[in-house]
Design a protein around this motif. Structure first.
Motif, PDB file in Angstrom:
ATOM      1  N   ARG A  76      -4.512   0.690 -13.231  1.00  0.00           N
ATOM      2  CA  ARG A  76      -5.829   1.296 -13.031  1.00  0.00           C
ATOM      3  C   ARG A  76      -6.067   2.450 -14.012  1.00  0.00           C
ATOM      4  O   ARG A  76      -7.168   2.634 -14.499  1.00  0.00           O
ATOM      5  CB  ARG A  76      -5.976   1.765 -11.590  1.00  0.00           C
ATOM      6  CG  ARG A  76      -5.991   0.577 -10.616  1.00  0.00           C
ATOM      7  CD  ARG A  76      -6.236   0.998  -9.194  1.00  0.00           C
ATOM      8  NE  ARG A  76      -7.472   1.728  -8.995  1.00  0.00           N
ATOM      9  CZ  ARG A  76      -8.689   1.185  -8.904  1.00  0.00           C
ATOM     10  NH1 ARG A  76      -8.822  -0.119  -9.018  1.00  0.00           N
ATOM     11  NH2 ARG A  76      -9.747   1.928  -8.685  1.00  0.00           N
ATOM     12  N   GLN A 118      -3.063  -1.284  -4.960  1.00  0.00           N
ATOM     13  CA  GLN A 118      -3.324  -1.517  -6.377  1.00  0.00           C
ATOM     14  C   GLN A 118      -2.357  -0.691  -7.225  1.00  0.00           C
ATOM     15  O   GLN A 118      -2.052   0.454  -6.893  1.00  0.00           O
ATOM     16  CB  GLN A 118      -4.766  -1.147  -6.729  1.00  0.00           C
ATOM     17  CG  GLN A 118      -5.775  -2.035  -6.030  1.00  0.00           C
ATOM     18  CD  GLN A 118      -7.192  -1.530  -6.229  1.00  0.00           C
ATOM     19  OE1 GLN A 118      -7.427  -0.333  -6.279  1.00  0.00           O
ATOM     20  NE2 GLN A 118      -8.125  -2.469  -6.322  1.00  0.00           N
ATOM     21  N   ASP A 119      -1.906  -1.272  -8.328  1.00  0.00           N
ATOM     22  CA  ASP A 119      -0.985  -0.607  -9.246  1.00  0.00           C
ATOM     23  C   ASP A 119      -1.719   0.528  -9.960  1.00  0.00           C
ATOM     24  O   ASP A 119      -2.719   0.309 -10.644  1.00  0.00           O
ATOM     25  CB  ASP A 119      -0.438  -1.622 -10.253  1.00  0.00           C
ATOM     26  CG  ASP A 119       0.623  -1.043 -11.158  1.00  0.00           C
ATOM     27  OD1 ASP A 119       1.067   0.089 -10.900  1.00  0.00           O
ATOM     28  OD2 ASP A 119       1.014  -1.737 -12.120  1.00  0.00           O
ATOM     29  N   LEU A 120      -1.238   1.754  -9.807  1.00  0.00           N
ATOM     30  CA  LEU A 120      -1.927   2.915 -10.377  1.00  0.00           C
ATOM     31  C   LEU A 120      -1.822   2.974 -11.890  1.00  0.00           C
ATOM     32  O   LEU A 120      -2.735   3.473 -12.556  1.00  0.00           O
ATOM     33  CB  LEU A 120      -1.383   4.199  -9.750  1.00  0.00           C
ATOM     34  CG  LEU A 120      -1.747   4.393  -8.275  1.00  0.00           C
ATOM     35  CD1 LEU A 120      -1.109   5.654  -7.738  1.00  0.00           C
ATOM     36  CD2 LEU A 120      -3.252   4.436  -8.101  1.00  0.00           C
ATOM     37  N   ALA A 170       0.829  -1.205   0.000  1.00  0.00           N
ATOM     38  CA  ALA A 170       0.000   0.000   0.000  1.00  0.00           C
ATOM     39  C   ALA A 170       0.862   1.254   0.000  1.00  0.00           C
ATOM     40  O   ALA A 170       1.907   1.321   0.664  1.00  0.00           O
ATOM     41  CB  ALA A 170      -0.926  -0.003   1.209  1.00  0.00           C
ATOM     42  N   SER A 171       0.448   2.236  -0.778  1.00  0.00           N
ATOM     43  CA  SER A 171       1.068   3.569  -0.851  1.00  0.00           C
ATOM     44  C   SER A 171       2.560   3.534  -1.156  1.00  0.00           C
ATOM     45  O   SER A 171       3.347   4.279  -0.571  1.00  0.00           O
ATOM     46  CB  SER A 171       0.813   4.342   0.446  1.00  0.00           C
ATOM     47  OG  SER A 171      -0.563   4.482   0.679  1.00  0.00           O
ATOM     48  N   THR A 217       1.651   2.698  -6.056  1.00  0.00           N
ATOM     49  CA  THR A 217       0.405   2.013  -5.666  1.00  0.00           C
ATOM     50  C   THR A 217      -0.461   2.964  -4.854  1.00  0.00           C
ATOM     51  O   THR A 217       0.022   3.942  -4.282  1.00  0.00           O
ATOM     52  CB  THR A 217       0.706   0.751  -4.829  1.00  0.00           C
ATOM     53  OG1 THR A 217       1.408   1.127  -3.655  1.00  0.00           O
ATOM     54  CG2 THR A 217       1.520  -0.262  -5.621  1.00  0.00           C
ATOM     55  N   ASN A 218      -1.732   2.635  -4.764  1.00  0.00           N
ATOM     56  CA  ASN A 218      -2.644   3.448  -3.974  1.00  0.00           C
ATOM     57  C   ASN A 218      -2.685   2.933  -2.527  1.00  0.00           C
ATOM     58  O   ASN A 218      -1.882   2.077  -2.145  1.00  0.00           O
ATOM     59  CB  ASN A 218      -4.028   3.493  -4.611  1.00  0.00           C
ATOM     60  CG  ASN A 218      -4.696   2.151  -4.716  1.00  0.00           C
ATOM     61  OD1 ASN A 218      -4.208   1.150  -4.204  1.00  0.00           O
ATOM     62  ND2 ASN A 218      -5.829   2.120  -5.388  1.00  0.00           N
ATOM     63  N   ASP A 219      -3.631   3.428  -1.756  1.00  0.00           N
ATOM     64  CA  ASP A 219      -3.664   3.094  -0.335  1.00  0.00           C
ATOM     65  C   ASP A 219      -4.096   1.664  -0.030  1.00  0.00           C
ATOM     66  O   ASP A 219      -3.975   1.209   1.107  1.00  0.00           O
ATOM     67  CB  ASP A 219      -4.542   4.085   0.423  1.00  0.00           C
ATOM     68  CG  ASP A 219      -5.950   4.140  -0.117  1.00  0.00           C
ATOM     69  OD1 ASP A 219      -6.186   3.629  -1.231  1.00  0.00           O
ATOM     70  OD2 ASP A 219      -6.822   4.711   0.555  1.00  0.00           O
TER      71      ASP A 219
END
Length: 187
Positions: free
Chosen positions: A28, A23-25, A6-7, A18-20
């Motif tokens: 997305r 997930q791979d930004l 995360a993050s 990645t987001n919080d």
């Protein structure tokens, strides 16, 4: 979802980070952009087709046909685009949802509305090119050997007008994506 990652900041494995929730930004962003790119490309293809047809007919034949087609073009240019788009979507969204389903109906509506409101610049570009090219020697030579008018338009003049049309299409995809995002933002 991977809470252990995360993050994370950007890295070679995940160029956008990645987001919080891990997930791979980049993945997305690519997944989210596929609809916008599809709307942009299809609406610009429809717009280019309509604008090229109207500009070719207007520029080649001239006279009263040119006058009436260019007045229709001026009419569409004078319409304020965003209020017109919102009004058309409000009027036709429910009937297209019923006819084609909720996703496809809205997709068809947005693509067609964007195409109908953006063909005018292409029509003017093509008309200007046709007006200058129809006076050239290669068109006169084609007339002299008996080539029919549709063949002259399709084989001799139209290929020479495609370079500004391709540039307009490239710029138009970005404009169509911004218009679609604006409509999406406004509901």
């Amino acid at each position: 979802i991977d809470f252990a990652n995360a993050s994370q900041p950007p890295s070679l494995e995940q160029p956008f980070g990645t987001n919080d929730i891990g997930q791979d930004l980049l993945a997305r962003a690519l997944w989210g952009g596929r609809i916008s790119i599809t709307v942009g490309i299809i609406s610009v293809l429809a717009s280019i087709t309509l604008g090229t047809s109207i500009g070719a007919i207007s520029g080649y034949f001239g006279g009263p046909i040119d006058g009436s087609l260019m007045r229709v073009t001026d009419l569409f240019l004078s319409l304020p685009q965003l209020p017109f788009l919102l009004m058309v979507i409000y009027l036709f969204r429910d009937s297209l949802r019923v006819a084609f389903g909720p996703e496809l109906g809205i997709f068809i509506l947005i693509v067609s509305v964007i195409a109908v409101t953006t063909w005018m610049q292409v029509a003017r570009l093509v008309r200007a090119s046709f007006l200058s090219l129809k006076q050239k020697e290669f068109v006169e030579a084609a007339h002299a050997v008996g080539v029919r008018t549709p063949n002259i338009i399709a084989r001799h003049i139209l290929p020479n007008t495609l370079s500004p049309v391709i540039v307009a299409a490239t710029i138009g995809v970005g404009g169509a994506i911004i218009t679609e995002a604006t409509l999406s933002f406004l509901g």
